[in-house]
Design an enzyme around this catalytic site. Structure first.
Site, short mmCIF file in Angstrom:
data_model
loop_
_atom_site.label_atom_id
_atom_site.label_comp_id
_atom_site.label_asym_id
_atom_site.label_seq_id
_atom_site.Cartn_x
_atom_site.Cartn_y
_atom_site.Cartn_z
N LYS A 115 70.66 8.84 64.39
CA LYS A 115 70.32 8.22 65.67
C LYS A 115 70.60 6.72 65.65
CE LYS A 115 68.26 12.23 65.70
NZ LYS A 115 68.31 13.41 66.51
N TRP A 138 58.30 18.46 65.51
CA TRP A 138 59.69 18.87 65.73
C TRP A 138 59.80 20.36 65.36
CZ3 TRP A 138 64.06 18.69 61.82
CH2 TRP A 138 65.30 18.86 62.45
N ALA A 141 63.05 9.40 61.55
CA ALA A 141 64.41 9.67 62.01
C ALA A 141 64.86 8.72 63.12
CB ALA A 141 64.51 11.11 62.49
N ASP A 149 58.52 11.53 58.10
CA ASP A 149 59.81 11.76 58.73
C ASP A 149 60.07 10.54 59.62
OD1 ASP A 149 61.98 12.53 60.24
OD2 ASP A 149 61.16 14.47 60.84
C1 LMR Z 1 66.12 16.69 68.45
O1 LMR Z 1 64.93 16.75 68.15
O2 LMR Z 1 66.55 17.00 69.57
C2 LMR Z 1 67.12 16.20 67.43
O3 LMR Z 1 66.47 15.86 66.26
C3 LMR Z 1 68.26 17.12 67.24
C4 LMR Z 1 67.89 18.36 66.51
O4 LMR Z 1 68.55 18.65 65.50
O5 LMR Z 1 66.98 19.08 66.94
#
Ligand code: LMR
Length: 394
Positions: free
Chosen positions: A243, A127, A210, A208
């Protein structure tokens, strides 16, 4: 003083969100930010959340401060949801945070506080905000191989080879389920290998998680995290309710620290509270309270679980539809990985130029590394996307 400020790097996901909003085409398709959308394009308030909100509105008689780590009942409910009985509750410290991002940020600061020289191993890719926050905190980061561009699955040999470089005192950041941005996940025996290796190094895992519930199911998605937490002396877990409870803007998350040294719990708990106080003082309570009410009420919990399961199966369904439309148009199985991936995202494996072409020519918005939010699709947009993918030569 502000003349000294320099522009900061733009967040790729949020920049894309803004570009999508500005696009006047009514045929545009948003596969960007990781937000669940139903078939009509709405990100709904979940039924159980609405119901808990109603009760809360009727019953809540104060909005005074709660506690630096949030309401202990929220901690108990979330620790149970993520860890079940894989570890003794007495070995777990937990603090509410503003969303999953807040949990990750607090985790990084905790690591920095405990061991300033720690290196954090991150999957390549991961991410983007993991990387951004680590850079911001000036923490050393080491990427490990993760995604195989050919198969669009996990490059497990590459991953294990890179994790050979992990030493005691390092932290290895893993995605508990529904890898963001690729959608490619470790299988249970690969998790076992990773755990055995981490045990032999003395490094600390950070997970993580999420997207619990969006991959194989609420229980199944937490299995790897539970195994890690049971096996390793210490585990850091960042979890989010954005989420799976659909309460994105309520900023509801939790940082969990597991230590099998029971005497460490009170210091860990006090440190999490201290870190909250330094950064934002009390964590947001509204979302946390709703989550606690839902998890502790049999009827609300059952309804919530059914709705999460509905989201999960709709993602699987969209994956299947897109993969088969692409198979029909390309006459090949090369997009079969889309049905194998799990969670909200899939990395298509397109070049940045191809991603840009999809945006300019067809109004299809995906992140520049070709991450698609599968929830942004519906029966109408799937054939449009599949055709555009083939037209772009992907
Ligand atoms: C994403 O990866 O799109 C989500 O987790 C929202 C974000 O805050 O980036």
């Amino acid at each position: 003083m502000f003349e000294t400020l320099k522009p900061q790097p733009a967040d790729t996901i949020l920049t894309l969100m803004a570009k999508y909003r500005e696009d006047p085409r009514d045929t545009k398709i948003d596969l960007g930010v990781g937000v669940y959308k139903d078939a009509t394009g709405l990100t709904p308030v979940m039924r159980a959340v609405k119901s808990a909100e109603y009760t809360l509105w009727e019953q809540q008689d104060s909005k005074s401060y709660v506690g630096l780590a949030g309401d202990p009942a929220f901690g108990d409910a979330m620790v149970k949801l993520v860890l079940a009985d894989s570890v003794e509750r007495n070995n777990v410290a937990a603090a509410a945070t503003p969303g999953g991002t807040g949990a990750i940020r607090q985790a990084f600061e905790l690591i920095q506080m405990a061991r300033p020289e720690a290196r954090v191993f991150v999957s390549n890719p991961t991410w983007p905000n993991h990387i951004s926050m680590l850079k911001y905190l000036d923490m050393e980061m080491v990427p490990y191989s993760y995604f195989d561009d050919e198969t669009r699955g996990v490059d497990f040999d590459g991953m294990m080879a890179d994790l050979k470089g992990v030493k005691a005192g390092d932290v290895v950041l893993l995605h508990g389920c529904c890898h963001n941005p690729t959608g490619a996940n470790l299988n249970p025996s690969q998790w076992d290998e990773v755990i055995a290796h981490l045990k032999s190094t003395g490094a600390t895992p950070m997970i993580d998680i999420a997207y619990q519930g969006f991959g194989e199911g609420l229980e199944q998605d937490a299995m790897a995290t539970r195994k890690v937490a049971a096996a390793m002396p210490e585990t850091i877990i960042a979890t989010s309710c954005s989420k799976n409870f659909g309460i994105y803007r309520e900023r509801t998350g939790m940082l969990i620290v597991v230590s099998h040294d029971t005497s460490a719990k009170s210091l860990n708990q006090a440190t999490l509270a201290y870190l909250n106080r330094q950064n934002f003082s009390f964590p947001p309570d509204h979302g946390a309270r709703l989550v606690t009410m839902i998890l502790n009420d049999d009827a609300l919990r059952a309804d919530w679980m059914a709705e999460v399961e509905g989201i999960r199966t709709s993602l699987l369904d969209l994956r299947g539809q897109l993969a088969s439309e692409l198979q029909r148009l390309s006459g090949s199985d090369r997009f079969g990985f889309l049905a194998e991936h799990r969670g909200m995202f899939s990395r298509l494996g397109a070049t940045p130029e191809q991603v840009e072409k999809l945006r300019v020519d067809a109004g299809i918005y995906m992140v520049g590394d070709s991450r698609m939010n599968i929830a942004g699709l519906n029966a109408k947009s799937i054939p449009i996307l599949a055709k555009a993918i083939i037209d772009a030569g992907i």
